[in-house]
Scaffold this motif. Structure first.
Motif, PDB file in Angstrom:
ATOM      1  N   PHE A  11       0.812  -1.212   0.000  1.00 20.23           N
ATOM      2  CA  PHE A  11       0.000   0.000   0.000  1.00 20.23           C
ATOM      3  C   PHE A  11       0.847   1.264   0.000  1.00 20.23           C
ATOM      4  N   SER A  12       2.020   1.232   0.568  1.00 25.05           N
ATOM      5  CA  SER A  12       2.815   2.453   0.697  1.00 25.05           C
ATOM      6  C   SER A  12       3.294   2.972  -0.653  1.00 25.05           C
ATOM      7  N   ASN A  13       3.125   2.231  -1.708  1.00 23.56           N
ATOM      8  CA  ASN A  13       3.622   2.667  -3.015  1.00 23.56           C
ATOM      9  C   ASN A  13       2.505   3.120  -3.947  1.00 23.56           C
ATOM     10  N   PHE A  14       1.384   3.500  -3.396  1.00 23.30           N
ATOM     11  CA  PHE A  14       0.265   3.935  -4.215  1.00 23.30           C
ATOM     12  C   PHE A  14      -0.009   5.424  -4.074  1.00 23.30           C
ATOM     13  N   TRP A  15      -0.778   5.933  -5.033  1.00 21.29           N
ATOM     14  CA  TRP A  15      -1.288   7.282  -4.968  1.00 21.29           C
ATOM     15  C   TRP A  15      -2.646   7.239  -4.260  1.00 21.29           C
ATOM     16  N   VAL A  16      -2.875   8.221  -3.386  1.00 21.69           N
ATOM     17  CA  VAL A  16      -4.143   8.309  -2.672  1.00 21.69           C
ATOM     18  C   VAL A  16      -4.742   9.696  -2.901  1.00 21.69           C
ATOM     19  N   ALA A  17      -6.011   9.704  -3.271  1.00 20.97           N
ATOM     20  CA  ALA A  17      -6.718  10.945  -3.559  1.00 20.97           C
ATOM     21  C   ALA A  17      -7.699  11.272  -2.444  1.00 20.97           C
ATOM     22  N   TRP A  18      -8.056  12.559  -2.385  1.00 25.54           N
ATOM     23  CA  TRP A  18      -9.117  13.010  -1.480  1.00 25.54           C
ATOM     24  C   TRP A  18     -10.242  13.595  -2.323  1.00 25.54           C
ATOM     25  N   VAL A  19     -11.477  13.296  -1.924  1.00 27.03           N
ATOM     26  CA  VAL A  19     -12.672  13.716  -2.654  1.00 27.03           C
ATOM     27  C   VAL A  19     -13.665  14.299  -1.659  1.00 27.03           C
ATOM     28  N   ARG A  20     -14.258  15.443  -2.008  1.00 22.43           N
ATOM     29  CA  ARG A  20     -15.234  16.082  -1.135  1.00 22.43           C
ATOM     30  C   ARG A  20     -16.648  15.841  -1.659  1.00 22.43           C
ATOM     31  N   GLN A  21     -17.582  15.668  -0.743  1.00 19.19           N
ATOM     32  CA  GLN A  21     -18.999  15.604  -1.092  1.00 19.19           C
ATOM     33  C   GLN A  21     -19.766  16.460  -0.099  1.00 19.19           C
ATOM     34  N   MET A  22     -20.177  17.621  -0.548  1.00 22.72           N
ATOM     35  CA  MET A  22     -20.964  18.516   0.292  1.00 22.72           C
ATOM     36  C   MET A  22     -22.369  17.963   0.438  1.00 22.72           C
ATOM     37  N   PRO A  23     -23.102  18.373   1.470  1.00 18.55           N
ATOM     38  CA  PRO A  23     -24.429  17.798   1.732  1.00 18.55           C
ATOM     39  C   PRO A  23     -25.345  17.837   0.512  1.00 18.55           C
ATOM     40  N   GLY A  24     -25.802  16.678   0.090  1.00 21.23           N
ATOM     41  CA  GLY A  24     -26.728  16.581  -1.027  1.00 21.23           C
ATOM     42  C   GLY A  24     -26.123  16.880  -2.384  1.00 21.23           C
ATOM     43  N   LYS A  25     -24.815  16.971  -2.471  1.00 21.45           N
ATOM     44  CA  LYS A  25     -24.148  17.335  -3.720  1.00 21.45           C
ATOM     45  C   LYS A  25     -23.286  16.197  -4.265  1.00 21.45           C
ATOM     46  N   GLY A  26     -22.605  16.497  -5.386  1.00 18.51           N
ATOM     47  CA  GLY A  26     -21.805  15.491  -6.056  1.00 18.51           C
ATOM     48  C   GLY A  26     -20.378  15.414  -5.529  1.00 18.51           C
ATOM     49  N   LEU A  27     -19.565  14.654  -6.271  1.00 19.20           N
ATOM     50  CA  LEU A  27     -18.188  14.397  -5.891  1.00 19.20           C
ATOM     51  C   LEU A  27     -17.257  15.455  -6.490  1.00 19.20           C
ATOM     52  N   GLU A  28     -16.297  15.904  -5.692  1.00 24.58           N
ATOM     53  CA  GLU A  28     -15.318  16.903  -6.149  1.00 24.58           C
ATOM     54  C   GLU A  28     -13.916  16.404  -5.781  1.00 24.58           C
ATOM     55  N   TRP A  29     -13.030  16.355  -6.781  1.00 23.75           N
ATOM     56  CA  TRP A  29     -11.660  15.937  -6.517  1.00 23.75           C
ATOM     57  C   TRP A  29     -10.885  17.068  -5.869  1.00 23.75           C
ATOM     58  N   ILE A  30     -10.238  16.771  -4.737  1.00 24.79           N
ATOM     59  CA  ILE A  30      -9.474  17.774  -4.002  1.00 24.79           C
ATOM     60  C   ILE A  30      -7.995  17.737  -4.402  1.00 24.79           C
ATOM     61  N   GLY A  31      -7.421  16.557  -4.395  1.00 25.95           N
ATOM     62  CA  GLY A  31      -6.003  16.431  -4.697  1.00 25.95           C
ATOM     63  C   GLY A  31      -5.542  15.009  -4.516  1.00 25.95           C
ATOM     64  N   ILE A  32      -4.237  14.803  -4.737  1.00 23.58           N
ATOM     65  CA  ILE A  32      -3.692  13.447  -4.714  1.00 23.58           C
ATOM     66  C   ILE A  32      -2.258  13.479  -4.230  1.00 23.58           C
ATOM     67  N   ILE A  33      -1.830  12.406  -3.578  1.00 18.55           N
ATOM     68  CA  ILE A  33      -0.482  12.314  -3.037  1.00 18.55           C
ATOM     69  C   ILE A  33       0.050  10.905  -3.218  1.00 18.55           C
ATOM     70  N   TYR A  34       1.372  10.821  -3.409  1.00 19.95           N
ATOM     71  CA  TYR A  34       2.023   9.523  -3.545  1.00 19.95           C
ATOM     72  C   TYR A  34       2.564   9.104  -2.188  1.00 19.95           C
ATOM     73  N   LEU A  35       2.100   7.965  -1.709  1.00 20.47           N
ATOM     74  CA  LEU A  35       2.520   7.522  -0.386  1.00 20.47           C
ATOM     75  C   LEU A  35       3.951   6.996  -0.372  1.00 20.47           C
ATOM     76  N   GLY A  36       4.525   6.766  -1.537  1.00 26.06           N
ATOM     77  CA  GLY A  36       5.845   6.159  -1.578  1.00 26.06           C
ATOM     78  C   GLY A  36       6.997   7.115  -1.386  1.00 26.06           C
ATOM     79  N   ASP A  37       6.707   8.437  -1.321  1.00 27.82           N
ATOM     80  CA  ASP A  37       7.787   9.405  -1.201  1.00 27.82           C
ATOM     81  C   ASP A  37       7.240  10.652  -0.536  1.00 27.82           C
ATOM     82  N   SER A  38       8.001  11.213   0.412  1.00 26.78           N
ATOM     83  CA  SER A  38       7.519  12.391   1.120  1.00 26.78           C
ATOM     84  C   SER A  38       7.810  13.681   0.362  1.00 26.78           C
ATOM     85  N   ASP A  39       8.470  13.601  -0.783  1.00 24.24           N
ATOM     86  CA  ASP A  39       8.766  14.789  -1.572  1.00 24.24           C
ATOM     87  C   ASP A  39       7.480  15.447  -2.023  1.00 24.24           C
ATOM     88  N   THR A  40       7.390  16.756  -1.849  1.00 24.82           N
ATOM     89  CA  THR A  40       6.157  17.462  -2.196  1.00 24.82           C
ATOM     90  C   THR A  40       5.909  17.507  -3.704  1.00 24.82           C
TER      91      THR A  40
END
Lengths: 107, 124
Positions: free
Chosen positions: B29-58
């Motif tokens: 699992f540490s070598n995957f990309w993980v995304a965050w998605v927001r869903q406001m009340p009663g609304k659709g999906l919104e992509w926030i951003g993504i990060i690679y767990l395999g490296d702490s480099d920004t």
């Protein structure tokens, strides 16, 4: 950035019906499209990726097609468990965007 | 089996800070990309951003233009966990936040596994 437009926003259908949901992109995106199903209070679930590839474990009544700017999700024979909200997603290495969703309701 | 387990629901006041987490398990699992998605009340999906767990480099973090400077995404590779952080919450941040794993299949970038969601409520 690519914008995704889903239609219809709401769809009323009966068990056994064949239904189609459309997703249009503001510019060509090859086949980089996925479809998800979301039930109330639950996380989205992947159905289709690469426009037409069925995710493992997803029933074969679900199918996807299209490329470029127009894509469709078809459910060949609606089952009671299929009434939910469906989202399309354009994906690329560092950018993702979702359609606004289609709520599939029981007629 | 891959699993993403998110931290529990939060109730905060406007102006407060918050950091929610998403811990993955399953092979490599540490070598995957993980995304965050927001869903406001009663609304659709919104992509926030993504990060690679395999490296702490920004260099391996990307944000939607809509969320850039609004939130911070970070990760701790050693424990396979991604984070979403706010420095000063607003009422409009009230939503369910999902994390999701980006597929490891080459040249594909859809989300194949999702966390259960974290409800964030911001209210005075």
């Amino acid at each position: 950035d690519i914008q995704m437009t889903q239609s219809p926003s709401t769809l009323s259908a009966s068990v056994g019906d064949r239904v189609t949901i459309t997703c249009r992109a503001s510019q060509s995106m090859s086949r980089r499209l996925a479809w998800y199903l979301q039930k109330p209070g639950k996380a989205p679930k992947l159905l289709i990726y690469n426009a037409s590839s069925l995710e493992s474990g997803v029933p074969s009544r679900f199918s996807g097609s299209g490329s470029g700017t127009e894509f469709t999700l078809t459910i060949s024979s609606l089952q009671p468990d299929d009434f939910a909200t469906y989202y399309c997603q354009h994906y690329s290495p560092f950018f993702h965007t979702f359609g606004q969703g289609t709520k599939l309701e029981i007629k | 089996e891959v699993q993403l387990v998110q931290s529990g629901a939060e109730v905060k006041k406007p102006g407060e800070s918050l950091k929610i987490s998403c811990k993955g398990s399953g092979y490599g699992f540490s070598n995957f990309w993980v995304a965050w998605v927001r869903q406001m009340p009663g609304k659709g999906l919104e992509w926030i951003g993504i990060i690679y767990l395999g490296d702490s480099d920004t260099r391996y973090t990307r944000y939607s233009p809509s969320f850039q400077a609004q939130v911070t995404i970070s990760a701790d590779k050693s424990i396979g966990t991604a984070y979403l952080q706010w420095n000063s919450l607003k009422a409009s941040d009230t939503a369910i936040y999902y994390c999701a794993r980006q597929t490891p299949i080459m040249d594909l970038y859809h989300f194949d596994f999702w966390g259960q969601g974290t409800l964030v409520t911001v209210s005075s």
